[in-house]
Design a protein around this motif. Sequence first.
Motif, PDB file in Angstrom:
ATOM      1  N   LYS A  66      20.996  58.923  39.176  1.00 23.62           N
ATOM      2  CA  LYS A  66      21.887  57.781  39.407  1.00 23.62           C
ATOM      3  C   LYS A  66      23.108  58.225  40.187  1.00 23.62           C
ATOM      4  CE  LYS A  66      23.851  53.904  36.742  1.00 23.62           C
ATOM      5  NZ  LYS A  66      24.079  53.373  35.369  1.00 23.62           N
ATOM      6  N   VAL A  67      23.556  57.384  41.124  1.00 23.71           N
ATOM      7  CA  VAL A  67      24.791  57.634  41.875  1.00 23.71           C
ATOM      8  C   VAL A  67      25.664  56.393  41.733  1.00 23.71           C
ATOM      9  CG1 VAL A  67      25.834  58.139  44.115  1.00 23.71           C
ATOM     10  CG2 VAL A  67      23.608  59.123  43.521  1.00 23.71           C
ATOM     11  N   GLY A  68      26.840  56.556  41.141  1.00 23.53           N
ATOM     12  CA  GLY A  68      27.687  55.407  40.861  1.00 23.53           C
ATOM     13  C   GLY A  68      26.996  54.477  39.891  1.00 23.53           C
ATOM     14  N   ASP A  69      26.911  53.195  40.233  1.00 23.63           N
ATOM     15  CA  ASP A  69      26.273  52.225  39.342  1.00 23.63           C
ATOM     16  C   ASP A  69      24.832  51.926  39.744  1.00 23.63           C
ATOM     17  OD1 ASP A  69      26.770  50.897  41.678  1.00 23.63           O
ATOM     18  OD2 ASP A  69      27.762  49.168  40.763  1.00 23.63           O
ATOM     19  N   LYS A  70      24.265  52.719  40.659  1.00 21.51           N
ATOM     20  CA  LYS A  70      22.894  52.472  41.106  1.00 21.51           C
ATOM     21  C   LYS A  70      21.993  53.633  40.738  1.00 21.51           C
ATOM     22  CE  LYS A  70      23.899  49.473  45.069  1.00 21.51           C
ATOM     23  NZ  LYS A  70      23.741  49.278  46.526  1.00 21.51           N
ATOM     24  N   LEU A 107      20.779  61.905  55.838  1.00 18.78           N
ATOM     25  CA  LEU A 107      22.190  62.249  55.957  1.00 18.78           C
ATOM     26  C   LEU A 107      23.104  61.290  55.203  1.00 18.78           C
ATOM     27  CD1 LEU A 107      22.356  63.207  59.740  1.00 18.78           C
ATOM     28  CD2 LEU A 107      22.599  64.756  57.798  1.00 18.78           C
ATOM     29  N   ASN A 108      22.597  60.116  54.881  1.00 21.62           N
ATOM     30  CA  ASN A 108      23.489  59.085  54.360  1.00 21.62           C
ATOM     31  C   ASN A 108      23.067  58.481  53.026  1.00 21.62           C
ATOM     32  OD1 ASN A 108      25.501  58.688  56.690  1.00 21.62           O
ATOM     33  ND2 ASN A 108      23.507  58.696  57.706  1.00 21.62           N
ATOM     34  N   LEU A 109      22.134  59.116  52.355  1.00 23.39           N
ATOM     35  CA  LEU A 109      21.738  58.611  51.047  1.00 23.39           C
ATOM     36  C   LEU A 109      22.895  58.667  50.065  1.00 23.39           C
ATOM     37  CD1 LEU A 109      19.520  57.537  49.173  1.00 23.39           C
ATOM     38  CD2 LEU A 109      18.939  59.912  48.630  1.00 23.39           C
ATOM     39  N   PHE A 110      23.674  59.733  50.121  1.00 23.77           N
ATOM     40  CA  PHE A 110      24.751  59.930  49.160  1.00 23.77           C
ATOM     41  C   PHE A 110      26.123  59.589  49.733  1.00 23.77           C
ATOM     42  CE2 PHE A 110      21.751  63.249  47.263  1.00 23.77           C
ATOM     43  CZ  PHE A 110      21.226  62.343  46.364  1.00 23.77           C
ATOM     44  N   ARG A 111      26.181  58.577  50.587  1.00 24.71           N
ATOM     45  CA  ARG A 111      27.480  58.074  51.046  1.00 24.71           C
ATOM     46  C   ARG A 111      28.115  57.225  49.945  1.00 24.71           C
ATOM     47  NH1 ARG A 111      29.899  57.777  56.140  1.00 24.71           N
ATOM     48  NH2 ARG A 111      28.682  58.740  57.810  1.00 24.71           N
ATOM     49  N   THR A 112      29.427  57.329  49.807  1.00 26.23           N
ATOM     50  CA  THR A 112      30.138  56.589  48.761  1.00 26.23           C
ATOM     51  C   THR A 112      31.461  56.050  49.296  1.00 26.23           C
ATOM     52  OG1 THR A 112      31.254  58.579  47.938  1.00 26.23           O
ATOM     53  CG2 THR A 112      29.125  58.003  46.936  1.00 26.23           C
TER      54      THR A 112
END
Length: 581
Positions: free
Chosen positions: A312-316, A342-347
């Motif tokens: 999970k990353v953040g609320d997703k 490159l952008n899966l873990f952008r926040t």
Amino acid sequence: MGEGKRRNWKSLVFFSVLLIFIIAGCSTSQETHQLGREKEQEFDQGSRMKFSSLSEQKIVDFAKLSKVWGVVKYYHPKVVSGDVNWDYELFRVMPSILEENSDVNSILYEWVHSLGSKSISKELDVQYQFSEDSIQLSPSTDWSKDEEYLGTDLSLELSKLLDSNISEREYAYVSFKDDSFFPSMGNENPYSNMNFDDTGYRLLGLFRYWNIIEYYYPYKDVIGEDWDRVLLEFIPKMVDGSDYDSYFMTLAELTTRIHDSHAYLVGKDREPITDYFGTYRVPVNFIEINNQIVINKVINKCGLEVGDIVLKVGDKNIDELLEDRRKYISQSREDTASLFFLNLFRTEQKNTDVTVIRQGNKRNISAVGSQQDINFLVDTKSQAMESGEIYYINAGLLKDGEIDKIMKKWWNTKGLIVDLRNYPSSILTYELAKYLIASEKEFATVSVPNRAIPGEFYFLEPLVSGKPQETNAVYKGKVVILINEHTASQGEFTTMSLRNTENSIVLGRPSAGTDGDIRIIMLPGKIKTAISGLGIFNPDKNPTQRIGLQPDIRLDPTIEGIMEGRDEYIERAVELIKGGY
């Protein structure tokens, strides 16, 4: 000139240009005189069309408008010559189409017929006539003959138009310069001052993109979508919005429907679509193992560790995150695409809660994001291994001319490892092949658009690599070629060439399935996107797009190997060479 000689001559021209096929083509230059379409000013300040919803019937009517507009755009002599501003003609007819209970077929017939048909020639230059077995893709224009759908008059008008066979297209919206095979979309107006609540211009963006794919996309037959249904789906989506963000994100979603990892989207202020996911990125690389997202490299200390399985990353949760990115980032295959990785873990925030499984235990980590560039580069330098018995070549770190020095110095090694998991920094397709392959061998077939028949693509003569003349002076050792999901475009093209080496094995995971040069498209609002512009196929004409190149030996990295810091691809390649396969 005979057909065989003509084909060979064209292949030579194409061969020289293909060496830089990954570079986007230059826009067609314009003559100093002003074209008829450039004199039009009526809709410079807007289309005067604003509406926020359409009935089901009107959606169907506007889809028909788009299809008819596309045929005329690419087939009518007056539009192809630049005499008519076909974008503005769209705005002129839209109000009549929008009216309830309007006779759409009659309106469209009068509209098209008003352009005249006296200048339409049915003669097709022999240079653009190709045998049936040379045709890769044919125009999807059978609907134009459907009198029930269009009415008799409009159907006959379009049928005549489809025989126009125009080969001179320097000023067309999709143009060709001199003898180039490469189509250019450089004559399209970007309408930099577009008002984003202007429904007419919003629909123009959709219609322009949809028809470029319809007539100038070599992989239209493998996108896996009903392209007509996509049009029907996106008309209400485009109409529903009234601001820049809704327009931009709708276009982003549209570009994913061609399933091409070459596709990207850059906004009016040069912002990539990925900025919409946040300005921070968790500074890690990851890999998919057994349907799990596993951290395989930590670029900066951030709280995550190599071997962490992300839940999970953040609320997703991770599946929601993957689905969200895939909605707006095009992928040829679901496990590939550089922009996606490159952008899966952008926040949005610098600090983000990330839930992982670490050494069998579930943990919540406060991960620290970064705004620095991140890449998936394999950073192992080219080097001798196993006491000089094997030489490892990292294609992504080579300098121009370096391959000649390497091959001369390490000519007598037991084996070579050619790592194509990185994007090649030097073109090895031909340069390395001449040391490995004793005589010229076919490695790929290319399809290009028939400039006289929009929607038709034909095959050129197969491309060859290796030594120009048969000789025994080739490398005698074993060759292991490393590929994975990051092997794309030129990397795939290079693999297709080098795998013809007699003592070669391709090791790893299937490649990205994204090959062909990049064509740039400008959409209203100064928005830029791209597609694969030429088709790349195996010599037997079987496709590679969306399929990828398949390794001879599949190798999936393990979590254990990742945690121990081992490169299991290189280890396995060394084992294969030492064992003599």
